[in-house]
Design a protein around this motif. Structure first.
Motif, PDB file in Angstrom:
ATOM      1  N   THR B 173       0.836  -1.210   0.000  1.00 16.83           N
ATOM      2  CA  THR B 173       0.000   0.000   0.000  1.00 16.83           C
ATOM      3  C   THR B 173       0.865   1.252   0.000  1.00 16.83           C
ATOM      4  OG1 THR B 173      -0.223   0.248   2.410  1.00 16.83           O
ATOM      5  CG2 THR B 173      -1.780  -1.237   1.295  1.00 16.83           C
ATOM      6  N   PHE B 175       3.619   1.517  -1.559  1.00 19.86           N
ATOM      7  CA  PHE B 175       4.034   1.716  -2.943  1.00 19.86           C
ATOM      8  C   PHE B 175       2.886   2.143  -3.837  1.00 19.86           C
ATOM      9  CE2 PHE B 175       8.445   0.905  -3.701  1.00 19.86           C
ATOM     10  CZ  PHE B 175       8.849   0.452  -2.456  1.00 19.86           C
ATOM     11  N   SER B 176       1.694   1.704  -3.502  1.00 18.96           N
ATOM     12  CA  SER B 176       0.539   2.182  -4.258  1.00 18.96           C
ATOM     13  C   SER B 176       0.465   3.696  -4.154  1.00 18.96           C
ATOM     14  CB  SER B 176      -0.748   1.551  -3.723  1.00 18.96           C
ATOM     15  OG  SER B 176      -0.758   0.165  -3.963  1.00 18.96           O
ATOM     16  N   THR B 177       0.593   4.179  -2.941  1.00 20.29           N
ATOM     17  CA  THR B 177       0.551   5.623  -2.750  1.00 20.29           C
ATOM     18  C   THR B 177       1.723   6.298  -3.453  1.00 20.29           C
ATOM     19  OG1 THR B 177      -0.606   5.427  -0.637  1.00 20.29           O
ATOM     20  CG2 THR B 177       0.604   7.471  -1.037  1.00 20.29           C
ATOM     21  N   HIS B 179       3.473   5.285  -6.081  1.00 18.19           N
ATOM     22  CA  HIS B 179       3.238   5.290  -7.523  1.00 18.19           C
ATOM     23  C   HIS B 179       2.242   6.374  -7.916  1.00 18.19           C
ATOM     24  CE1 HIS B 179       5.434   1.819  -8.979  1.00 18.19           C
ATOM     25  NE2 HIS B 179       4.962   1.065  -8.010  1.00 18.19           N
TER      26      HIS B 179
END
Lengths: 214, 214
Positions: B173, B175-177, B179
DNA sequence: GCTCATTTAGGAGCGTACTCCGTATGCTAG
DNA sequence: CTAGCATACGGAGTACGCTCCTAAATGAGC
């Protein structure tokens, strides 16, 4: 000159308006059938034009790019799922349930059309042209983000929340995860089963994380 | 027959190997100069080929697509920032600091080349071809994700953590943010200033959210 | 109905990423 | 050194998204 200015009021009943509407309809149906039938990439704009029985030049008067054609189709589907999600989230017990209920229809739709979803996500995230359908798609997503923000805000009224928390920022992290998980799944890199669980877990952690630890 | 099998050991000193290496070098330099000089989109593969003094056919023997050319260039830069980030994260006081120290060099690089970063992100997320450079890029990102996972795991050893938490999922999560924020910023939709704060806040909430509330 | 202005249609043409295949080059054996 | 083979090269050619410009259709004024 000024007298003719009155006639600028758009008359919707002329032959012109009808022709336009017909062509739009034909293009929509052609794009819809082709994109959902075979994937986005194997459809050429020629095919859409031919099936809609218009010239390629004409096609691009109704959608400014191939991607916009897809957005045109997907928006229509999203319109329904958004309404459904908003409705179902109102009578949820917890904020977790409310957010999940809100997003469930979108997820369901996405899983039904993986390739188109991937392109949809790509265009949402990376598109630069300011076309009509992209604008509409972004608006629809903003709606959803705001809805999540509202759910969090309601939660904040009934619980002690840490001071320096930006609830809209928090809502955005939920969407970051949603976007990324949808991408992973729609490109076949991850099992669709896990999507809901991952998202629910993120929300779970988020809600605990924003509480004031007295 | 078997005796010739020995000669399969790649000999790096032939004219052939040298030519290949030279061409690769020239292509790398041409792509690097052009992409960083003017943006990705305004560079044509013809330009790269001409500047590298090879035919277009040859160009595509060294990178299977224009996007892979960019990845080739960016990977090299990422190699340095990754090493730097890993080094700096080791002597951080808190897990927040460690993660931020780890990611700071990447962020810095991204902000320096917004357009290329946008394309880089797009290819990472949506690329389907299994080219050499894309594979390398994905590996580099996995490395970072694992590093974040390790930091969280260390945190979990010194604190009481809720049972059902998947630390790798939590790392994802982040890394989701990352990205999504990088995309927003690199396409000019958001102020670069806010990026670090948003990310730090996400990590902050995450760390609190995974704690066991006794 | 006739003329003129404005909007819409559409297909030939363009730019560009990428491929295909005949040619050139380097390697190995005898 | 030569012949035969494998590999690398490169540019003409292709596919496809998109544009541009001429022609047609429509509506307004008379």
């Amino acid at each position: 000159m000024e007298s003719t200015a009155d006639s600028r009021v758009p008359v919707l009943n002329g032959r012109r308006a009808r022709n336009k509407h017909d062509k739009h309809q034909r293009i929509f149906e052609a794009a819809s059938a082709l994109f959902t039938g075979q994937g986005y990439s194997s459809v050429t704009t020629q095919m859409v034009a031919e099936r809609a029985d218009v010239g390629t030049g004409t096609l691009f008067r109704y959608a400014s790019s191939k991607a916009e054609l897809l957005l045109m189709v997907m928006n229509e589907q999203m319109r329904l799922t958004t309404r459904l999600g908003v409705a179902e989230s109102t009578d949820a017990a917890s904020p977790n349930d409310a957010i999940m209920a809100l997003l469930q229809p979108q997820i369901h739709l996405s899983l039904a059309f993986p390739e188109n979803t991937a392109v949809y996500q790509r265009e949402i995230l990376f598109g630069t042209e300011q076309g009509r359908y992209r604008t509409e798609a972004l608006a629809r997503i903003s709606e959803l983000e705001d809805a999540v923000g509202n759910i969090l805000a309601r939660f904040a009224q009934t619980h002690r929340i840490r001071k320096d928390i930006d609830l809209n920022g928090a809502a955005r992290t939920v969407f970051s995860t949603l976007h990324m998980e949808l991408i992973r799944v729609s490109l076949g890199r991850q099992d669709p089963q896990t999507l809901t669980a991952t998202l629910a877990s993120h929300i779970d952690v988020l809600l605990l994380g924003i509480l004031d630890p007295e």
